[in-house]
Design an enzyme around this catalytic site. Structure first.
Site, PDB file in Angstrom:
ATOM      1  N   HIS A 131       8.436   5.408   5.624  1.00  0.00           N
ATOM      2  CA  HIS A 131       8.438   6.844   5.886  1.00  0.00           C
ATOM      3  C   HIS A 131       7.123   7.439   5.415  1.00  0.00           C
ATOM      4  CE1 HIS A 131       9.923   6.231   1.769  1.00  0.00           C
ATOM      5  NE2 HIS A 131       9.150   7.277   1.492  1.00  0.00           N
ATOM      6  N   HIS A 190      -0.556   9.635   4.032  1.00  0.00           N
ATOM      7  CA  HIS A 190      -0.827   8.206   4.052  1.00  0.00           C
ATOM      8  C   HIS A 190       0.490   7.467   3.826  1.00  0.00           C
ATOM      9  CE1 HIS A 190      -0.969   9.263  -0.233  1.00  0.00           C
ATOM     10  NE2 HIS A 190      -0.508   8.048  -0.444  1.00  0.00           N
TER      11      HIS A 190
END
Length: 207
Positions: A62, A149
Site C-alpha cells: 500500500h 514512496h
C-alpha cells in the site's frame, strides 16, 4: 539495534490504542509484479554474506497517506468517517510505480523504497483530503510536505544494506507498474511473529 542485539521498540509501542493508518491498497496483480522484483533481488543473496535487510510483507502492499498512530477505540469510528469523506472528495486516477532509492542515503540506508513515476500530484491531493477530514475530526498533524514512496525494506544496522539497495535500484530501473487508484482504506498495523500485518477496517471507493 540495541546493545543487546534486539531491534529497538517502536516509540509508540507502549501507548494504548490501535496503530491505524490511511492508505491506497494495491491490486493483487501489482503486488505479484513487485514481489517478483523483490524475489529476483533476494535470489542474488546477501552481498558479502551476513544478515539480510528486513523486507516488508508483499501480500498487503500500500501507499500510506497518513499514519494516525495509537488510536483509542472511541476514535476508530471518527477515523472511519473521515476516511469516507476524504474518499468522496477525490476522483480515481492512474498511479505508476518504478525506480528505487534509499533513505537517508544510498551509502547508509535505513529504508529501501520504490518511487512514484506518475500520479504523484493526485496522490498528494488525496493525502491532503485525508488530512483535512481527519483534522475536522479532531486530529492534529504537522505541516510536513507529503512525499509518496513504497517502503520495501528496513536496513537499520545491516552492513549489507547499501549493497542490497544498489541491487534493488538496478532491478527497478526499468520497472513501470501502472494501476488505477480507485480506493483508500483505514488499516490497522498488527505486529508480532515477523513483519507487520495490515488488516483493513474499512476500504471505500474514491469519488
Amino acid at each position: 539495534m540495541t546493545a543487546s542485539g534486539r531491534r529497538p521498540r517502536w516509540p509508540g509501542a507502549d501507548l494504548p490504542g490501535r496503530r491505524l493508518f490511511v492508505a491506497v491498497p494495491f491490486p493483487s496483480d501489482v503486488e505479484s509484479e513487485i514481489a517478483a522484483l523483490v524475489e529476483g533481488v533476494r535470489a542474488d543473496g546477501v552481498p558479502g554474506g551476513g544478515r539480510d535487510v528486513r523486507w516488508v510483507r508483499l501480500d498487503s502492499l500500500h501507499l500510506t497517506l497518513r499514519f494516525l498512530g495509537p488510536t483509542l477505540e472511541d476514535s476508530v469510528a471518527p477515523a472511519t468517517r473521515a476516511t469516507r469523506l476524504a474518499a468522496k472528495a477525490v476522483e480515481p486516477f492512474d498511479l505508476s510505480i518504478g525506480g528505487a532509492g534509499a533513505f537517508p542515503s544510498a551509502a547508509r540506508p535505513r529504508a529501501l523504497w520504490l518511487d512514484i513515476r506518475a500520479g504523484e500530484p493526485q496522490l498528494a491531493a488525496l493525502a491532503a483530503s485525508v488530512d483535512d477530514a481527519l483534522r475536522d475530526a479532531g486530529w492534529v498533524f504537522d505541516d510536513k510536505p507529503f512525499r509518496a514512496h513504497l517502503t520495501l525494506a528496513r536496513a537499520d544496522g545491516v552492513p549489507a544494506g547499501a549493497a542490497i539497495g544498489a541491487l534493488l535500484v538496478a532491478a527497478a530501473a526499468d520497472l513501470d507498474v501502472t494501476f488505477r487508484a480507485d480506493r483508500i482504506g483505514l488499516f490497522e498495523s498488527l505486529t508480532g511473529g515477523g513483519p507487520a500485518r495490515y488488516e483493513p477496517i474499512e476500504v471505500v471507493e474514491l469519488g
